[in-house]
Design a protein around this motif. Structure first.
Motif, PDB file in Angstrom:
ATOM      1  N   SER A  70       0.822  -1.195   0.000  1.00  0.00           N
ATOM      2  CA  SER A  70       0.000   0.000   0.000  1.00  0.00           C
ATOM      3  C   SER A  70       0.868   1.261   0.000  1.00  0.00           C
ATOM      4  N   PHE A  71       0.221   2.397  -0.221  1.00  0.00           N
ATOM      5  CA  PHE A  71       0.938   3.677  -0.181  1.00  0.00           C
ATOM      6  C   PHE A  71       1.581   3.885   1.187  1.00  0.00           C
ATOM      7  N   GLU A  72       0.812   3.641   2.260  1.00  0.00           N
ATOM      8  CA  GLU A  72       1.330   3.863   3.606  1.00  0.00           C
ATOM      9  C   GLU A  72       2.523   2.943   3.891  1.00  0.00           C
ATOM     10  N   GLU A  73       2.396   1.665   3.513  1.00  0.00           N
ATOM     11  CA  GLU A  73       3.508   0.727   3.742  1.00  0.00           C
ATOM     12  C   GLU A  73       4.741   1.163   2.968  1.00  0.00           C
ATOM     13  N   THR A  74       4.550   1.555   1.719  1.00  0.00           N
ATOM     14  CA  THR A  74       5.681   1.978   0.891  1.00  0.00           C
ATOM     15  C   THR A  74       6.328   3.237   1.457  1.00  0.00           C
ATOM     16  N   SER A  75       5.514   4.166   1.923  1.00  0.00           N
ATOM     17  CA  SER A  75       6.036   5.424   2.458  1.00  0.00           C
ATOM     18  C   SER A  75       6.881   5.188   3.708  1.00  0.00           C
ATOM     19  N   THR A  76       6.348   4.430   4.664  1.00  0.00           N
ATOM     20  CA  THR A  76       7.083   4.212   5.913  1.00  0.00           C
ATOM     21  C   THR A  76       8.331   3.366   5.685  1.00  0.00           C
ATOM     22  N   LEU A  77       8.226   2.391   4.779  1.00  0.00           N
ATOM     23  CA  LEU A  77       9.387   1.550   4.505  1.00  0.00           C
ATOM     24  C   LEU A  77      10.480   2.337   3.793  1.00  0.00           C
ATOM     25  N   THR A  78      10.103   3.219   2.876  1.00  0.00           N
ATOM     26  CA  THR A  78      11.092   4.045   2.177  1.00  0.00           C
ATOM     27  C   THR A  78      11.859   4.920   3.163  1.00  0.00           C
ATOM     28  N   ALA A  79      11.143   5.522   4.110  1.00  0.00           N
ATOM     29  CA  ALA A  79      11.793   6.380   5.104  1.00  0.00           C
ATOM     30  C   ALA A  79      12.747   5.566   5.982  1.00  0.00           C
ATOM     31  N   SER A  80      12.333   4.375   6.386  1.00  0.00           N
ATOM     32  CA  SER A  80      13.177   3.538   7.244  1.00  0.00           C
ATOM     33  C   SER A  80      14.420   3.059   6.504  1.00  0.00           C
ATOM     34  N   LEU A  81      14.265   2.689   5.238  1.00  0.00           N
ATOM     35  CA  LEU A  81      15.421   2.242   4.451  1.00  0.00           C
ATOM     36  C   LEU A  81      16.403   3.386   4.221  1.00  0.00           C
ATOM     37  N   ALA A  82      15.874   4.591   3.966  1.00  0.00           N
ATOM     38  CA  ALA A  82      16.746   5.744   3.740  1.00  0.00           C
ATOM     39  C   ALA A  82      17.546   6.085   4.987  1.00  0.00           C
ATOM     40  N   GLN A  83      16.933   5.896   6.141  1.00  0.00           N
ATOM     41  CA  GLN A  83      17.636   6.184   7.394  1.00  0.00           C
ATOM     42  C   GLN A  83      18.720   5.150   7.666  1.00  0.00           C
ATOM     43  N   GLU A  84      18.413   3.885   7.388  1.00  0.00           N
ATOM     44  CA  GLU A  84      19.371   2.809   7.666  1.00  0.00           C
ATOM     45  C   GLU A  84      20.420   2.686   6.566  1.00  0.00           C
ATOM     46  N   HIS A  85      20.035   2.997   5.318  1.00  0.00           N
ATOM     47  CA  HIS A  85      20.957   2.875   4.178  1.00  0.00           C
ATOM     48  C   HIS A  85      20.913   4.172   3.372  1.00  0.00           C
ATOM     49  N   PRO A  86      21.586   5.225   3.845  1.00  0.00           N
ATOM     50  CA  PRO A  86      21.545   6.530   3.171  1.00  0.00           C
ATOM     51  C   PRO A  86      21.957   6.422   1.701  1.00  0.00           C
ATOM     52  N   GLY A  87      21.199   7.099   0.836  1.00  0.00           N
ATOM     53  CA  GLY A  87      21.520   7.116  -0.585  1.00  0.00           C
ATOM     54  C   GLY A  87      20.874   6.009  -1.382  1.00  0.00           C
ATOM     55  N   ILE A  88      20.180   5.073  -0.736  1.00  0.00           N
ATOM     56  CA  ILE A  88      19.605   3.940  -1.455  1.00  0.00           C
ATOM     57  C   ILE A  88      18.586   4.425  -2.480  1.00  0.00           C
ATOM     58  N   GLY A  89      18.575   3.809  -3.650  1.00  0.00           N
ATOM     59  CA  GLY A  89      17.582   4.116  -4.669  1.00  0.00           C
ATOM     60  C   GLY A  89      16.309   3.319  -4.419  1.00  0.00           C
ATOM     61  N   VAL A  90      15.175   3.899  -4.777  1.00  0.00           N
ATOM     62  CA  VAL A  90      13.888   3.251  -4.527  1.00  0.00           C
ATOM     63  C   VAL A  90      13.077   3.191  -5.819  1.00  0.00           C
ATOM     64  N   ILE A  91      12.654   1.978  -6.173  1.00  0.00           N
ATOM     65  CA  ILE A  91      11.757   1.758  -7.307  1.00  0.00           C
ATOM     66  C   ILE A  91      10.471   1.158  -6.769  1.00  0.00           C
ATOM     67  N   VAL A  92       9.355   1.783  -7.085  1.00  0.00           N
ATOM     68  CA  VAL A  92       8.054   1.234  -6.703  1.00  0.00           C
ATOM     69  C   VAL A  92       7.557   0.367  -7.855  1.00  0.00           C
ATOM     70  N   VAL A  93       7.183  -0.853  -7.531  1.00  0.00           N
ATOM     71  CA  VAL A  93       6.673  -1.785  -8.539  1.00  0.00           C
ATOM     72  C   VAL A  93       5.156  -1.784  -8.455  1.00  0.00           C
ATOM     73  N   ARG A  94       4.524  -1.135  -9.402  1.00  0.00           N
ATOM     74  CA  ARG A  94       3.063  -1.055  -9.415  1.00  0.00           C
ATOM     75  C   ARG A  94       2.616  -0.613 -10.803  1.00  0.00           C
ATOM     76  N   GLU A  95       1.365  -0.937 -11.151  1.00  0.00           N
ATOM     77  CA  GLU A  95       0.874  -0.612 -12.487  1.00  0.00           C
ATOM     78  C   GLU A  95      -0.132   0.523 -12.488  1.00  0.00           C
ATOM     79  N   GLN A  96      -0.926   0.651 -11.421  1.00  0.00           N
ATOM     80  CA  GLN A  96      -2.002   1.646 -11.389  1.00  0.00           C
ATOM     81  C   GLN A  96      -1.431   3.041 -11.573  1.00  0.00           C
ATOM     82  N   ARG A  97      -1.946   3.796 -12.551  1.00  0.00           N
ATOM     83  CA  ARG A  97      -1.332   5.059 -12.907  1.00  0.00           C
ATOM     84  C   ARG A  97      -2.170   6.280 -12.512  1.00  0.00           C
ATOM     85  N   SER A  98      -3.450   6.098 -12.168  1.00  0.00           N
ATOM     86  CA  SER A  98      -4.327   7.244 -11.936  1.00  0.00           C
ATOM     87  C   SER A  98      -3.861   8.132 -10.788  1.00  0.00           C
TER      88      SER A  98
END
Length: 443
Positions: free
Chosen positions: A58-86
């Motif tokens: 979900s959006f919320e899961e992706t948002s919180t996980l992205t923030a946690s990964l950035a804090q633990e692994h500074p500079g990490i690139g993030v790709i969201v895998v999803r198709e819905q475009r609206s």
């Protein structure tokens, strides 16, 4: 060295990415997000350069996980895998991501995007260079050209961003397939449990339920579930030419683990989910009416529309479904015995105080010169007829093809009438060419 991280709830996508990236990939099941992003981050070994998040996050899961990964692994690139475009702009504005990749992207597209993002991370100074960087570029200007940036509308960008940290690459892939992500239900959205009932078999109840699901899925894709609660002789799976691995017995007994339950659903090409009836009549004893009612209540917390095809008559399971119903779609045909049977059903439901708040009366197989007119039918029923569906060979042809009638032949008179049932549930479900687009089916 682990180069990439995948956090996903899709076993199919995980298998595919493992085959593509092999030892360069570490995976963490998305189910750990149930306990918070820290549970995922704690399981990440080494220092991955790029994290792929999704599908089915979900959006919320992706948002919180992205923030946690950035804090633990500074500079990490993030790709969201999803198709819905609206709602893509909402995701890009709300989360610091660098690319959006369709889960149906080819292996070549996926690997090319990973290499380009990895190279950009190096060129921009976010991450150090590695000895196995096959696509390293010398400067940011070269990389921005290589990324082939597009704007959120899908057009080529006229200018390259000047702020390296704001670069967002959206990977366009062909063909564009529907997203299997289950959309969340907002607090202000009213979920509906629509029970399709008939006093006896052969009235067109199953056809009505199938087409309701297909029509509502046009305006609420992947937020419609069709439940075959005719526990002994349900045939929705056959009518839709599906071969589900799991049935109502399996799904209803999956407990309260939403992730486990979702994994048991069968997805239809027209963007709705199906829960098939048990494969043999003796298995019907494994789900009681009470268990069915509780299960439908649980589905109503997960889907915008829950559509239930019931056992003919008013048996234990039909009554349990009607107890949960916000809408009752009552189906009969244009004969005196069927109309009288539905009237008896109404009388009993009134006595039991089980008539749903919203009632829709459908009369199928309407023909001229049968000795009945609409006024006669309503007098026999003691209720108004809301939709008349003419007799049509198209109903049989669509069923034999395993396709909902409203998508098999949109010009068929019966299809147009059934579309009226859909519009009674959701007035926004006006058919358009874009909404009726379906995957090509093998003939």
């Amino acid at each position: 060295m682990t180069r990439y991280l995948l956090v996903s709830r899709s076993a199919e996508y995980e298998t595919r990415l493992r085959r593509l990236l092999r030892a360069r990939l570490q995976t963490v099941p998305g189910e750990y997000l149930t306990f918070g992003p820290g549970e995922v981050v704690d399981r990440v070994t080494d220092h991955p350069r790029v994290a792929l998040l999704g599908p089915l996050l979900s959006f919320e899961e992706t948002s919180t996980l992205t923030a946690s990964l950035a804090q633990e692994h500074p500079g990490i690139g993030v790709i969201v895998v999803r198709e819905q475009r609206s709602d893509l702009e909402d995701w890009v504005d709300g989360i610091e991501i660098h690319a959006v990749l369709s889960p149906e992207a080819t292996d070549a597209t996926t690997e090319a995007l990973l290499d380009r993002l990895d190279s950009w991370l190096t060129a921009s100074g976010r991450l150090p260079a590695t000895s196995d960087d096959a696509n390293e570029v010398d400067d940011l200007a070269d990389l921005e050209s290589a990324l082939d940036l597009v704007d959120l509308g899908g057009n080529e960008a006229t200018e390259s961003p000047t702020d390296a940290d704001a670069v967002v690459a959206v990977a366009e892939v062909e063909p564009s397939e529907p997203d299997w992500v289950l959309p969340p239900i907002g607090d202000t959205v009213r979920t509906e449990v629509i029970v399709v009932a008939a006093p006896k078999g052969g009235q067109g109840k199953t056809t009505t339920a199938i087409n309701l699901a297909a029509g509502l899925a046009e305006v609420a894709p992947n937020s419609v579930v069709l439940v075959d609660a005719d526990v002994q002789f349900g045939d929705i799976a056959n009518a839709l030419d599906l071969a589900p691995q799991y049935s109502l017995v399996d799904v209803a007994n999956a407990g309260h683990d939403e992730v486990a339950l979702k994994a048991l659903l069968t997805h239809h090409d027209d963007d709705f989910f199906v829960i098939a009836a048990p494969p043999s009549p003796e298995l019907a004893d494994e789900i009681t009416g009470e268990a069915l009612g509780e299960f439908l209540a649980r589905l109503a917390t997960m889907f915008r529309y829950v559509i239930v095809d019931t056992t003919p008559g008013l048996g234990e399971h039909a009554l349990a479904a009607l107890e949960q119903a916000t809408d009752g779609v009552f189906v009969t045909n244009f004969t005196v015995p069927s109309l009288r049977a539905l009237r008896k059903e109404f009388e009993l439901l009134v006595a039991l105080q089980l008539v749903p708040a919203n009632r829709h009366v459908i009369v199928n197989f309407v023909e001229k010169n049968t000795g009945l007119v609409l006024k006669d039918a309503e007098a026999i029923l003691g209720a108004r007829v809301d939709v008349q569906v003419p007799r049509s060979l198209g109903v049989v042809l669509a069923s034999n093809a395993g396709v909902p009638l409203i998508h098999h032949d949109v010009r068929d008179p019966a299809a147009k009438a059934i579309r009226g049932v859909v519009l009674r549930i959701d007035p926004n479900a006006v058919p358009t060419r874009k909404r009726i687009q379906r995957k090509a089916r093998a003939k």
